[in-house]
Scaffold this active site. Sequence first.
Site, PDB file in Angstrom:
ATOM      1  CE  LYS A 129      -3.382  -2.952   1.497  1.00 32.42           C
ATOM      2  NZ  LYS A 129      -2.896  -4.377   1.446  1.00 32.42           N
ATOM      3  CE  LYS A 164      -6.206   0.531  -0.101  1.00 38.13           C
ATOM      4  NZ  LYS A 164      -6.400  -0.108  -1.478  1.00 38.13           N
ATOM      5  NE  ARG A 214      -2.913  -7.617  -8.968  1.00 39.16           N
ATOM      6  CZ  ARG A 214      -2.949  -8.483  -7.926  1.00 39.16           C
ATOM      7  NH1 ARG A 214      -2.768  -9.772  -7.996  1.00 39.16           N
ATOM      8  NH2 ARG A 214      -3.377  -8.100  -6.668  1.00 39.16           N
ATOM      9  NE  ARG A 229      -8.147  -7.921  -9.153  1.00 44.05           N
ATOM     10  CZ  ARG A 229      -7.421  -7.523  -8.257  1.00 44.05           C
ATOM     11  NH1 ARG A 229      -6.826  -8.359  -7.391  1.00 44.05           N
ATOM     12  NH2 ARG A 229      -6.737  -6.313  -8.207  1.00 44.05           N
ATOM     13  NE  ARG A 237     -14.799  -7.305   0.713  1.00 45.18           N
ATOM     14  CZ  ARG A 237     -14.753  -8.320   1.774  1.00 45.18           C
ATOM     15  NH1 ARG A 237     -13.622  -8.227   2.632  1.00 45.18           N
ATOM     16  NH2 ARG A 237     -15.646  -9.202   1.829  1.00 45.18           N
ATOM     17  CG  ASP A 277      -4.381  -4.557  -6.934  1.00 45.21           C
ATOM     18  OD1 ASP A 277      -3.917  -5.269  -8.008  1.00 45.21           O
ATOM     19  OD2 ASP A 277      -4.207  -4.753  -5.707  1.00 45.21           O
ATOM     20  CD  GLU A 285      -3.876  -2.784  -2.196  1.00 46.52           C
ATOM     21  OE1 GLU A 285      -3.320  -3.889  -2.219  1.00 46.52           O
ATOM     22  OE2 GLU A 285      -5.061  -2.573  -1.655  1.00 46.52           O
ATOM     23  CG  ASN A 287      -0.867  -6.607  -4.834  1.00 46.26           C
ATOM     24  OD1 ASN A 287      -0.989  -6.741  -3.817  1.00 46.26           O
ATOM     25  ND2 ASN A 287      -1.511  -5.656  -5.804  1.00 46.26           N
TER      26      ASN A 287
END
Length: 322
Positions: A129, A164, A214, A229, A237, A277, A285, A287
């Site tokens: 994050k 979050k 993603r 997604r 979410r 993301d 984000e 990852n």
Amino acid sequence: MSTRQPRIGMVMDPIETIKPAKDSTLAMMLAAQRRGWSLVYLQQGDLRLRDGVAWGRGLRVRVADDARHWFEAGDTWADRLDTLDAILMRKDPPFDMEFIHTTYMLERAQLAGTLVVNDPVALRNMNEKAYTAWFAQCTPPTLITRRKDDMRAFLAEHGRIVIKPLDGMGGRSVFVVDRNDPNRNVVMETLTADERRYAMAQRYLPEIADGDKRILLIDGEPVERLLARVPGGDDPRGNLVAGATGEARPLSARDRWIAEEVGPELARHGVLFAGLDVIGDHLTEINVTSPTGIRELDAQCGLDIADQLMAVIARRLETRDA
């Protein structure tokens, strides 16, 4: 590189608990095995340091693309980690102190000559994050704070925000809050542990309804398709484990621009496999621990993303041995 086939270590969660149809780590193991490489399965607790040397005790395994019987354990492997040609760190978050301690051991193996994917120093430094702050030109308005009054002011400014934790995954403990939400203070208190822990707030992006995208990067370059997604039902979410549906799509011009902004910097720091993301036009984000999405994109688009990663690893090993 010598004629001996590489030995690959996989540090991961318990292999018997994975969902083989969706597990990107299994896809990587299958791709390595197809190349004739041998596999050693390790968990975090199998690693240790002795007098500056990293050791491991795991299992030799064979894997199969079979929903009922996806692995077969062989005999015990116990040796120095630097006897492995490469180690893939695929342990899922939470990003806690045990994760940090594991990166120290992997770094000792790396310094002794083993290729570690991703680089242990990058794993420590690139919180998924917080590291978006290095690419603020790509992100929505974002706040990281421990103070509730900071969050209340941010909420008042934007009207609706997402809050979050900094160390979670899979959409756990992610809250959408608007300025009239009667639970807004409770959410802030919970995620900051009454102002003892940092949390992230971002402006809510209504484009989430069209999917949390993603984008997979291999050595800094984007895979040719992304996985959108799309949230299901009343759950906002965009996480597959939270019920979202994965849909393969081409990258937009904006998606490619974000990948061009972030990818080379990740590659420069030894991140060979990452997932960005993106919601709408904004990076949310980065990852780097154990990105997923391989299996869904392979199935929908006829790709072999894991083998693309193995090709990069093979080139790195050839360069090292040369």
